[in-house]
Write an enzyme that holds these catalytic residues in place. Structure first.
Site, PDB file in Angstrom:
ATOM      1  N   LYS A  93      37.241  36.399  32.394  1.00  0.00           N
ATOM      2  CA  LYS A  93      37.615  37.807  32.450  1.00  0.00           C
ATOM      3  C   LYS A  93      37.745  38.207  33.911  1.00  0.00           C
ATOM      4  O   LYS A  93      36.797  38.092  34.687  1.00  0.00           O
ATOM      5  CB  LYS A  93      36.567  38.671  31.752  1.00  0.00           C
ATOM      6  CG  LYS A  93      36.885  40.165  31.856  1.00  0.00           C
ATOM      7  CD  LYS A  93      35.970  40.999  31.012  1.00  0.00           C
ATOM      8  CE  LYS A  93      36.268  42.474  31.189  1.00  0.00           C
ATOM      9  NZ  LYS A  93      35.442  43.309  30.316  1.00  0.00           N
TER      10      LYS A  93
ATOM     11  N   ARG B  74      39.332  52.378  30.090  1.00  0.00           N
ATOM     12  CA  ARG B  74      38.199  53.130  30.645  1.00  0.00           C
ATOM     13  C   ARG B  74      38.383  54.631  30.424  1.00  0.00           C
ATOM     14  O   ARG B  74      37.410  55.360  30.263  1.00  0.00           O
ATOM     15  CB  ARG B  74      38.020  52.784  32.127  1.00  0.00           C
ATOM     16  CG  ARG B  74      37.584  51.324  32.309  1.00  0.00           C
ATOM     17  CD  ARG B  74      37.448  50.935  33.772  1.00  0.00           C
ATOM     18  NE  ARG B  74      37.213  49.488  33.899  1.00  0.00           N
ATOM     19  CZ  ARG B  74      37.233  48.831  35.055  1.00  0.00           C
ATOM     20  NH1 ARG B  74      37.469  49.475  36.184  1.00  0.00           N
ATOM     21  NH2 ARG B  74      37.010  47.526  35.088  1.00  0.00           N
TER      22      ARG B  74
ATOM     23  N   GLU C  90      33.914  28.546  34.300  1.00  0.00           N
ATOM     24  CA  GLU C  90      33.308  29.619  33.502  1.00  0.00           C
ATOM     25  C   GLU C  90      33.373  29.283  32.008  1.00  0.00           C
ATOM     26  O   GLU C  90      32.405  29.457  31.267  1.00  0.00           O
ATOM     27  CB  GLU C  90      34.062  30.939  33.715  1.00  0.00           C
ATOM     28  CG  GLU C  90      33.716  31.682  34.984  1.00  0.00           C
ATOM     29  CD  GLU C  90      32.391  32.427  34.862  1.00  0.00           C
ATOM     30  OE1 GLU C  90      31.739  32.346  33.802  1.00  0.00           O
ATOM     31  OE2 GLU C  90      31.999  33.085  35.840  1.00  0.00           O
TER      32      GLU C  90
ATOM     33  N   LYS D 172      41.345  37.062  29.797  1.00  0.00           N
ATOM     34  CA  LYS D 172      41.673  38.485  29.826  1.00  0.00           C
ATOM     35  C   LYS D 172      41.934  38.923  31.252  1.00  0.00           C
ATOM     36  O   LYS D 172      41.162  38.542  32.143  1.00  0.00           O
ATOM     37  CB  LYS D 172      40.475  39.240  29.248  1.00  0.00           C
ATOM     38  CG  LYS D 172      40.595  40.730  29.284  1.00  0.00           C
ATOM     39  CD  LYS D 172      39.367  41.326  28.696  1.00  0.00           C
ATOM     40  CE  LYS D 172      39.438  42.828  28.837  1.00  0.00           C
ATOM     41  NZ  LYS D 172      38.195  43.456  28.493  1.00  0.00           N
TER      42      LYS D 172
ATOM     43  N   SER E 174      44.732  47.107  27.772  1.00  0.00           N
ATOM     44  CA  SER E 174      45.248  48.479  27.694  1.00  0.00           C
ATOM     45  C   SER E 174      46.373  48.763  28.686  1.00  0.00           C
ATOM     46  O   SER E 174      47.356  49.417  28.338  1.00  0.00           O
ATOM     47  CB  SER E 174      44.102  49.458  27.894  1.00  0.00           C
ATOM     48  OG  SER E 174      43.470  49.253  29.145  1.00  0.00           O
TER      49      SER E 174
ATOM     50  N   TYR F 137      46.677  45.782  21.185  1.00  0.00           N
ATOM     51  CA  TYR F 137      46.916  47.132  20.666  1.00  0.00           C
ATOM     52  C   TYR F 137      48.261  47.212  19.957  1.00  0.00           C
ATOM     53  O   TYR F 137      48.576  48.201  19.315  1.00  0.00           O
ATOM     54  CB  TYR F 137      46.845  48.147  21.814  1.00  0.00           C
ATOM     55  CG  TYR F 137      45.532  48.059  22.562  1.00  0.00           C
ATOM     56  CD1 TYR F 137      44.370  48.569  21.994  1.00  0.00           C
ATOM     57  CD2 TYR F 137      45.442  47.428  23.799  1.00  0.00           C
ATOM     58  CE1 TYR F 137      43.154  48.461  22.648  1.00  0.00           C
ATOM     59  CE2 TYR F 137      44.233  47.311  24.469  1.00  0.00           C
ATOM     60  CZ  TYR F 137      43.091  47.832  23.888  1.00  0.00           C
ATOM     61  OH  TYR F 137      41.893  47.712  24.524  1.00  0.00           O
TER      62      TYR F 137
HETATM   63  C1  PBG Z   1      34.006  46.379  28.741  1.00  0.00           C
HETATM   64  C2  PBG Z   1      35.396  46.033  28.422  1.00  0.00           C
HETATM   65  C3  PBG Z   1      36.545  46.370  29.139  1.00  0.00           C
HETATM   66  C4  PBG Z   1      37.619  45.953  28.387  1.00  0.00           C
HETATM   67  C5  PBG Z   1      37.115  45.340  27.245  1.00  0.00           C
HETATM   68  N1  PBG Z   1      35.739  45.379  27.291  1.00  0.00           N
HETATM   69  C6  PBG Z   1      36.717  47.118  30.397  1.00  0.00           C
HETATM   70  C7  PBG Z   1      36.107  46.642  31.625  1.00  0.00           C
HETATM   71  O1  PBG Z   1      35.641  45.512  31.740  1.00  0.00           O
HETATM   72  O2  PBG Z   1      36.063  47.453  32.542  1.00  0.00           O
HETATM   73  C8  PBG Z   1      39.062  46.192  28.744  1.00  0.00           C
HETATM   74  C9  PBG Z   1      40.037  46.208  27.622  1.00  0.00           C
HETATM   75  C10 PBG Z   1      41.348  46.828  27.922  1.00  0.00           C
HETATM   76  O3  PBG Z   1      41.686  47.227  29.045  1.00  0.00           O
HETATM   77  O4  PBG Z   1      42.127  46.935  26.961  1.00  0.00           O
HETATM   78  N2  PBG Z   1      33.221  45.451  29.342  1.00  0.00           N
END
Ligand code: PBG
Length: 329
Positions: A196, A206, A239, A254, A280, A319
């Site tokens: 990630k 967020r 990782e 991600k 997102s 989404y």
């Molecule tokens: C929380 C989390 C996040 C996302 C999924 N789980 C945000 C972050 O790490 O700040 C992001 C998902 C998205 O942007 O669609 N840990």
């Protein structure tokens, strides 16, 4: 002149193209992220994510029934809680009657076959908007992992099929696996967000959960001390291999589109299913461009999800899941 190769023969018409097509998108590819809020009758559109909503429990139940009828059989739950319930240790995250725990039950009540995965990270519960516990300007690793394991257990107790730690603390997978085993949750899976990246594409998410790091002295403004540097490639394998050794059943990359090289690297190296999260910001970009008439929404959407699968994704968290399935059905 022999052999004479003409690659265009296989592209002559849609029938032959579909006969030789390597990557086919189906409803089984998708994991649907869902945002849940308190209240009744709430279906609240997220401003930076057009046509995507925060649902109260009753509306969540309607939504999952619709997803099921479309052939979408897995969901990934996130909750947005009141600021008053937030603290540094994410205490509300382990409340057996918390919003996440009730959401899991609500989905199972409405749709018993639905596979329920839950986000495990402190940010939506943290008064500082971080995935772990903050102390003197740093995010504590081992203390956070302990809380995250408790959180995972609480989700399992509420009926989650898989927990999905998205926090990037070191060692949290083994911490959670051991606790789940000790408590008898042998079949609760772990989908680890393994690679990630610290990405600017999470902005709309967020907004949706009101979970961004707060602007305060001694609180880091970004997540770069735990999420990965987007300049790095080999680190993703390290990782991911560690998470698998620690007990992850599914691993994840991600965001999606900017990281398809990583997806392919992992696909070539590891033998567990790989999930990719089309995040997102990726959703928001296409919605915005297509609203302006600058991109063909459906065509670009299909190109993107197909590219993610072609790169090596076994599971796509997106989404767009509902839009895609409606389009191809
Ligand atoms: C929380 C989390 C996040 C996302 C999924 N789980 C945000 C972050 O790490 O700040 C992001 C998902 C998205 O942007 O669609 N840990």
């Amino acid at each position: 002149m022999y052999p004479i190769k003409r690659n265009r023969r296989l592209r002559t018409n849609e029938v032959i193209r579909s006969l030789v097509r390597e990557t086919i998108i189906s409803p089984n590819d998708f994991l649907v992220p869902l945002f849940v809020v308190e209240g009744k009758g709430v279906k609240d559109e997220i401003p930076s994510m057009p046509n995507y909503y925060r649902f109260s429990l009753d509306m969540l139940q309607k939504e999952v029934k619709e997803l099921w009828s479309l052939g979408l059989k897995s969901v990934l739950l996130f909750v947005k809680i009141d600021d008053k319930l937030k603290d540094n240790k994410g205490t509300e995250a382990v409340n057996p009657n918390g919003l996440m725990q009730r959401s899991i039950k609500a989905v199972k009540d409405a749709c018993p076959g639905m596979l329920v995965m839950t986000d495990v990270a402190l940010d939506p519960f943290s008064c500082y908007g971080h995935d772990g516990i903050v102390q003197d300007g740093i995010i504590l690793n081992d203390e956070s992992s302990e809380v995250l394991a408790e959180m995972a257990l609480s989700h399992a107790q509420a009926g989650a099929d898989f927990v999905a730690p998205s926090d990037m603390m070191d060692g949290r997978i083994v911490e959670m696996r051991e606790l789940l085993e000790d408590e008898g949750f042998l079949n609760t899976g772990i989908m680890s967000y393994s690679a990630k990246y610290a990405s600017a594409f999470y902005g709309p998410f967020r907004d949706a959960l009101d979970s961004a790091p707060v602007d305060q002295v001694d609180v880091p403004k970004d997540k770069k001390t735990y999420q990965m540097d987007y300049a790095n490639r080999f680190e993703a394998l390290r990782e991911t291999e560690m998470d698998i050794e620690e007990g992850a059943d599914i691993v994840m990359v991600k965001p999606g589109l900017c990281y398809l090289d990583i997806v392919r690297d992992l696909k070539n190296e590891v033998d567990v299913p790989i999930a990719v999260y089309q995040v997102s910001g990726e959703y928001a970009m296409l919605k915005a461009a297509s609203e302006r008439g600058w991109l063909d929404h459906d065509a670009v959407m299909m190109e993107q999800v197909t590219a993610i699968k072609r790169a090596g994704a076994d599971i796509i968290a997106s989404y767009f899941a509902k839009d895609v399935v409606k389009l191809i059905s």
